[in-house]
Design a protein around this motif. Sequence first.
Motif, PDB file in Angstrom:
ATOM      1  N   UNK A 150     -17.750  40.134 -33.276  1.00  0.00           N
ATOM      2  CA  UNK A 150     -18.981  39.523 -33.762  1.00  0.00           C
ATOM      3  C   UNK A 150     -18.671  38.445 -34.789  1.00  0.00           C
ATOM      4  N   UNK A 151     -17.757  38.718 -35.708  1.00  0.00           N
ATOM      5  CA  UNK A 151     -17.437  37.724 -36.727  1.00  0.00           C
ATOM      6  C   UNK A 151     -16.833  36.465 -36.114  1.00  0.00           C
ATOM      7  N   UNK A 152     -16.178  36.591 -34.958  1.00  0.00           N
ATOM      8  CA  UNK A 152     -15.606  35.419 -34.290  1.00  0.00           C
ATOM      9  C   UNK A 152     -16.571  34.911 -33.223  1.00  0.00           C
ATOM     10  N   UNK A 153     -17.831  34.718 -33.598  1.00  0.00           N
ATOM     11  CA  UNK A 153     -18.844  34.294 -32.637  1.00  0.00           C
ATOM     12  C   UNK A 153     -18.514  32.910 -32.088  1.00  0.00           C
ATOM     13  N   UNK A 154     -18.922  32.688 -30.851  1.00  0.00           N
ATOM     14  CA  UNK A 154     -18.634  31.412 -30.190  1.00  0.00           C
ATOM     15  C   UNK A 154     -19.577  30.317 -30.678  1.00  0.00           C
ATOM     16  N   UNK A 155     -19.014  29.162 -30.968  1.00  0.00           N
ATOM     17  CA  UNK A 155     -19.788  27.964 -31.286  1.00  0.00           C
ATOM     18  C   UNK A 155     -19.007  26.763 -30.751  1.00  0.00           C
ATOM     19  N   UNK A 156     -19.541  25.554 -30.952  1.00  0.00           N
ATOM     20  CA  UNK A 156     -18.882  24.392 -30.361  1.00  0.00           C
ATOM     21  C   UNK A 156     -17.514  24.134 -30.987  1.00  0.00           C
ATOM     22  N   UNK A 157     -17.316  24.548 -32.233  1.00  0.00           N
ATOM     23  CA  UNK A 157     -16.008  24.400 -32.866  1.00  0.00           C
ATOM     24  C   UNK A 157     -14.988  25.291 -32.171  1.00  0.00           C
ATOM     25  N   UNK A 158     -15.376  26.529 -31.913  1.00  0.00           N
ATOM     26  CA  UNK A 158     -14.481  27.466 -31.243  1.00  0.00           C
ATOM     27  C   UNK A 158     -14.173  27.021 -29.820  1.00  0.00           C
ATOM     28  N   UNK A 159     -15.185  26.565 -29.109  1.00  0.00           N
ATOM     29  CA  UNK A 159     -14.982  26.106 -27.731  1.00  0.00           C
ATOM     30  C   UNK A 159     -14.016  24.930 -27.701  1.00  0.00           C
ATOM     31  N   UNK A 160     -14.183  23.997 -28.624  1.00  0.00           N
ATOM     32  CA  UNK A 160     -13.287  22.839 -28.670  1.00  0.00           C
ATOM     33  C   UNK A 160     -11.857  23.263 -28.977  1.00  0.00           C
ATOM     34  N   UNK A 161     -11.690  24.215 -29.884  1.00  0.00           N
ATOM     35  CA  UNK A 161     -10.345  24.690 -30.222  1.00  0.00           C
ATOM     36  C   UNK A 161      -9.664  25.330 -29.019  1.00  0.00           C
ATOM     37  N   UNK A 162     -10.420  26.116 -28.257  1.00  0.00           N
ATOM     38  CA  UNK A 162      -9.845  26.757 -27.077  1.00  0.00           C
ATOM     39  C   UNK A 162      -9.506  25.731 -26.002  1.00  0.00           C
ATOM     40  N   UNK A 163     -10.371  24.742 -25.827  1.00  0.00           N
ATOM     41  CA  UNK A 163     -10.128  23.724 -24.808  1.00  0.00           C
ATOM     42  C   UNK A 163      -8.917  22.862 -25.158  1.00  0.00           C
ATOM     43  N   UNK A 164      -8.676  22.660 -26.445  1.00  0.00           N
ATOM     44  CA  UNK A 164      -7.597  21.776 -26.878  1.00  0.00           C
ATOM     45  C   UNK A 164      -6.275  22.500 -27.091  1.00  0.00           C
ATOM     46  N   UNK A 165      -6.242  23.809 -26.915  1.00  0.00           N
ATOM     47  CA  UNK A 165      -5.027  24.568 -27.215  1.00  0.00           C
ATOM     48  C   UNK A 165      -3.935  24.291 -26.194  1.00  0.00           C
ATOM     49  N   UNK A 166      -2.701  24.350 -26.657  1.00  0.00           N
ATOM     50  CA  UNK A 166      -1.566  24.140 -25.760  1.00  0.00           C
ATOM     51  C   UNK A 166      -1.457  25.268 -24.742  1.00  0.00           C
ATOM     52  N   UNK A 167      -1.828  26.483 -25.140  1.00  0.00           N
ATOM     53  CA  UNK A 167      -1.760  27.615 -24.216  1.00  0.00           C
ATOM     54  C   UNK A 167      -2.676  27.396 -23.020  1.00  0.00           C
ATOM     55  N   UNK A 168      -3.837  26.789 -23.278  1.00  0.00           N
ATOM     56  CA  UNK A 168      -4.760  26.530 -22.177  1.00  0.00           C
ATOM     57  C   UNK A 168      -4.182  25.497 -21.214  1.00  0.00           C
ATOM     58  N   UNK A 169      -3.552  24.452 -21.753  1.00  0.00           N
ATOM     59  CA  UNK A 169      -2.958  23.428 -20.899  1.00  0.00           C
ATOM     60  C   UNK A 169      -1.851  24.024 -20.030  1.00  0.00           C
ATOM     61  N   UNK A 170      -1.038  24.888 -20.611  1.00  0.00           N
ATOM     62  CA  UNK A 170       0.024  25.534 -19.836  1.00  0.00           C
ATOM     63  C   UNK A 170      -0.557  26.441 -18.762  1.00  0.00           C
TER      64      UNK A 170
END
Length: 550
Positions: free
Chosen positions: A315-335
């Motif tokens: 709950x404390x790590x609720x999803x927002x546009x900042x979180x979505x952008x961080x996940x989309x930009x992560x190197x792990x996601x690209x790999x």
Amino acid sequence: MNAEPICILVCALGGEGGGVLAEWLYDCAVLAGHSAQATSIPGVAQRTGATTYYIEICPLPDHQLGGRRPVFSLNPVPGGIDLLVSSELLETVRQIGAGMASAERSLVISSSSRALTVAEKMTPGDGRHNAAALLATLQRHARECQVLDMPALALAQRTAVSAVLLGAIAGSGRLPFARSLFEEAIRRSGKGVDASLRGFAAAFAAVASNRAQQAQAQAYAQALLAPVAAAASMASGVDSSAAAVPEALRSALPEAVHAIAALGHARLCDYQDPAYAALYLQRLQAVVAAERAADPAAAQGWALSCAAARWLALWMAFDDIVRVAALKASAARALRVRREVGASADEVVKVYDHFKPGVAEFAALLPAGLARRLTAWDDRRRGRGLEPWAMPIKLGSHTVFGALALRILASLKGQRRRGSRFAVEQALIQRWLDAIQRGAAESWALGHALAECGRLVKGYGSTNERGKANLLHIAEQLAAARAGASAAQRAAAVAAACQAALADDAGSALDATLAAHGAPARPLRAQPIHWYRRRPAPADAAEPGRVRQH
């Protein structure tokens, strides 16, 4: 001379090459000089069902039959399958449930992977079937089983699952054919030969290794294996997990809570910052203190605190546009994307991300006053019959501009603390935690039931809002002290309401459960009603059932 056919049932999902596998098996039998027959039973689209292929192979070559010709069946017979091959675990169990496999006869080769069914995805809670129970069912109803992660093997070799299935069949030794014949059948197909041979070899080696290990395990006495297993578990599980627990958690929380709390602490450090993770620890300590008072002997194994630690972190790590952008930009996601599409190191992969942020997403990062104005403006638009405002965006995250835009948005963690949603979420979280502590003060069971209600908060948008509203209504209405209701009765009612809320999105089951336990109904939410002017019919339109005259 036993000439009973070897009966093979192959189950494959859409696009996995089940038909190709059936052709390979048939061709292999023909190359070896054996009579065979292959038929197929079409399934339905993708994960709603599999296409099954039935192959019968005469175990003796034709030259040993003395001029006789075998008669094959077109359909599989329950209990008469020698080799059941399936590319998905639930599909394997589905065929076992249909009676196809036999504990006295069948060798089952199955993938351990899951492709979730539509029914599993639709469940608001965790609708997945228990994988351990599925494996246990497989083992009980098979003479022998070989279970591999076949999609992983196929992905590693950049080939189709059908090649991996063929390698597993060959490695099982159930068919009287040499390995070279299976490989020759692949070569004769002429398509993707090299990749198919790689997948075949990987699965062949994996099954051969499994069979060797199984034979060795059967050769040794159980008494020799028990100390080895005990020593391995002592050497691996306890020390390694303890090393991953931060010292602050280790000294502040019971040992039973360390593992889940360490994951939550790491998640929140990545989500926001160490100060936010420290707030998580502070909140969790209050819950631990409440459970310690309710269960001084820790007879329940700190289950209340473990549940709170899990759902509080999410709950404390609720999803927002900042979180979505961080996940989309992560190197792990690209790999991960490159691995999923099978791109080599010298290939360019272009990724386009589609976003549609609305007023709620932008208002979440604004101060409360500005957020209220923006939300009121959108409410007025909706009141006039317009759709909620949103901004469709197509962003090439492989480009410099796209990657830079995501990085800039992901860097707005500090603004999240100053945004309106952050304050709202913290207030709601605290109301839930206060309810847990009040419940634990009455009975451990009531506090535990309220802690488990944290699973209602999930997803984003309307799903997330509905889950929070349901949780707080249950906590503040159903769990509250009522005349004639003991703490144990209220704990059972809270647990039942939580399960009912997870049962359907519409909330009908929850409403029925609330009414059954004497709790107030959920408040109705305002919904705009749109009136549309009926378009007048053309002047020359004929009335139904009447013929126009000229």
